[in-house]
Design a protein around this motif. Structure first.
Motif, short mmCIF file in Angstrom:
data_model
loop_
_atom_site.label_atom_id
_atom_site.label_comp_id
_atom_site.label_asym_id
_atom_site.label_seq_id
_atom_site.Cartn_x
_atom_site.Cartn_y
_atom_site.Cartn_z
N ARG A 194 0.83 -1.21 0.00
CA ARG A 194 0.00 0.00 0.00
C ARG A 194 0.86 1.25 0.00
O ARG A 194 0.52 2.25 -0.65
CB ARG A 194 -0.92 -0.01 1.22
CG ARG A 194 -1.79 1.24 1.31
CD ARG A 194 -2.82 1.14 2.42
NE ARG A 194 -3.78 0.07 2.14
CZ ARG A 194 -4.81 -0.22 2.94
NH1 ARG A 194 -4.99 0.48 4.04
NH2 ARG A 194 -5.63 -1.19 2.63
N ILE A 212 0.51 4.26 -2.75
CA ILE A 212 0.30 5.67 -2.42
C ILE A 212 1.39 6.53 -3.06
O ILE A 212 1.12 7.61 -3.61
CB ILE A 212 0.26 5.87 -0.90
CG1 ILE A 212 -0.96 5.17 -0.31
CG2 ILE A 212 0.23 7.37 -0.56
CD1 ILE A 212 -1.02 5.19 1.20
N ALA A 255 0.76 6.74 -6.70
CA ALA A 255 -0.39 7.62 -6.95
C ALA A 255 0.03 9.08 -6.88
O ALA A 255 -0.40 9.90 -7.70
CB ALA A 255 -1.50 7.33 -5.94
N TYR A 283 -6.09 1.42 -8.91
CA TYR A 283 -5.75 1.84 -7.54
C TYR A 283 -5.13 3.23 -7.53
O TYR A 283 -5.39 4.03 -6.63
CB TYR A 283 -4.79 0.83 -6.91
CG TYR A 283 -5.47 -0.40 -6.36
CD1 TYR A 283 -6.01 -0.39 -5.07
CD2 TYR A 283 -5.58 -1.56 -7.11
CE1 TYR A 283 -6.65 -1.52 -4.56
CE2 TYR A 283 -6.21 -2.69 -6.61
CZ TYR A 283 -6.74 -2.67 -5.33
OH TYR A 283 -7.37 -3.78 -4.83
N TYR A 297 -6.61 6.31 -5.27
CA TYR A 297 -5.79 7.00 -4.27
C TYR A 297 -5.54 8.45 -4.68
O TYR A 297 -5.53 9.36 -3.83
CB TYR A 297 -4.47 6.27 -4.06
CG TYR A 297 -4.57 5.09 -3.12
CD1 TYR A 297 -4.54 5.27 -1.74
CD2 TYR A 297 -4.68 3.78 -3.61
CE1 TYR A 297 -4.63 4.18 -0.88
CE2 TYR A 297 -4.77 2.70 -2.76
CZ TYR A 297 -4.75 2.90 -1.39
OH TYR A 297 -4.85 1.84 -0.54
#
Length: 286
Positions: free
Chosen positions: A58, A62, A65, A173, A177
Motif C-alpha cells: 500500500r 500511495i 499515486a 488503484y 488514491y
C-alpha cells in the motif's frame, strides 16, 4: 526491441504530447484541480470492474499515486492553467528523461554505452534548441512543471524497481488514491458545484475522454515497456514528445513555427535514430 514495441514507444509520446494542447483548451473551461479529480474518477470507474487485490504494498501504491497521478496530471494541469507556454511545458517535462537515465545508472546499475550517450546528448541538444521557440515565461508555472518532471523521472525508476505487476489493476488503484488525495484540495480551493459538474462544456467532456484514453493506453503501454526493457532504453523515446507537442500547438493553437523548431526537431530525430540503432539488437530484460 521488436517492431511492435518500437511502434508503442513512439505512439505513446504522440498521445502524451496531445495532452498538453488538450489541457490548454480544457482548463479554459474547467479549473485544473476539478479537471484532475474528474479524470481520476472516470479512470477509477472504468477500471473498477476488472480490479482485484494488488500485489504491491500500500505504501508503494500511495507513492505511485502521488508521483503518477497528483504530481503528474494534477501539476501539469495546474501549470498550464497558470499560463505556461505549451512548448515550455513539454520541454520541462521531457527533462525527466536525462534525469531518469541518470537515476537508472546510479540506483539500478544499468549500463549505458557510448553510442547511447551520444544519441541522448544529441537529443537533449535538440530539445534545448526547441526551447528557442518559447515566447513567454511564468516562474510559478515553471516551478510546478519542474516538480512534475522530477516526479515522472522518479516514477520511472520505482516502476522498474518494483518489477512486473498488473498495470491496469495498478492504474485503477492509482486513480482511486489520487482522487482521495486530490479531492479535498479541489473542494477547498475550487469548490466545484454539483451544477457545474453536471453541466460541463463539451470541450471539457471531450478533453476528459481524451485524457482517460491517453492514461489507460499511454501509461499501460509505457509501464509494459519499462518492465520489459531498461529505463535508459525506453525513457529517451519520451524526447520525441516536444516535436509532436509543438506541432500540435501550431496546428490547433496557431502558435508560430520558427527556425529553432525545424532545426531542433531534426536534431531530436537524429538523436532518436542513433538511440534506436544502438539498442535494435538488445534483448528484453527478464
Amino acid at each position: 526491441m521488436t517492431n511492435r514495441d518500437l511502434f508503442l514507444a513512439i505512439l505513446v509520446p504522440f498521445f502524451w504530447a496531445g495532452n498538453f494542447v488538450i489541457t490548454k483548451i480544457a482548463t479554459a473551461y474547467t479549473p485544473p484541480l476539478t479537471l484532475s479529480s474528474l479524470l481520476f474518477f472516470i479512470v477509477a470507474i472504468v477500471l473498477m470492474p476488472v480490479m482485484s487485490k494488488i500485489n504491491i504494498a500500500r505504501r508503494d501504491i500511495i507513492l505511485l499515486a502521488l508521483l503518477g497521478g497528483v504530481f503528474n496530471h494534477g501539476l501539469i494541469f495546474l501549470g498550464i492553467w497558470l499560463g505556461a507556454d505549451i512548448a515550455l511545458s513539454v520541454i520541462i517535462i521531457e527533462l525527466s528523461v536525462p534525469l531518469a537515465v541518470f537515476l537508472s545508472i546510479i540506483l539500478l546499475g544499468e549500463k549505458v554505452t557510448n553510442i547511447k550517450i551520444i544519441g541522448l546528448t544529441i537529443t537533449i541538444i535538440g530539445v534545448v534548441i526547441l526551447s528557442g521557440k518559447i515566447h513567454s515565461y511564468n516562474v510559478i508555472a515553471i516551478l510546478i512543471m519542474t516538480i512534475a518532471s522530477v516526479s515522472i523521472a522518479i516514477l520511472n525508476i520505482i516502476v522498474k524497481k518494483i518489477g512486473k505487476f498488473d498495470v491496469l489493476n495498478y492504474l485503477g488503484y492509482m486513480a482511486i488514491y489520487s482522487l482521495v488525495i486530490m479531492l479535498p484540495f479541489t473542494i477547498i480551493l475550487e469548490a466545484p458545484s454539483f451544477n457545474m459538474i453536471t453541466n460541463l462544456p463539451h470541450q471539457a467532456v471531450y478533453s476528459l475522454i481524451y485524457f482517460a484514453i491517453s492514461m489507460l493506453f499511454g501509461v499501460a503501454s509505457w509501464f509494459y515497456l519499462l518492465q520489459k526493457y531498461p529505463v535508459n532504453i525506453i525513457s529517451p523515446f519520451a524526447l520525441i514528445a516536444p516535436i509532436f507537442g509543438i506541432f500540435f500547438s501550431y496546428y490547433f493553437l496557431n502558435e508560430p513555427i520558427t527556425a529553432s523548431l525545424i532545426i531542433g526537431g531534426c536534431i531530436v530525430l537524429l538523436g532518436q535514430i542513433i538511440l534506436i540503432y544502438s539498442h535494435k539488437e538488445q534483448a528484453p530484460v527478464n
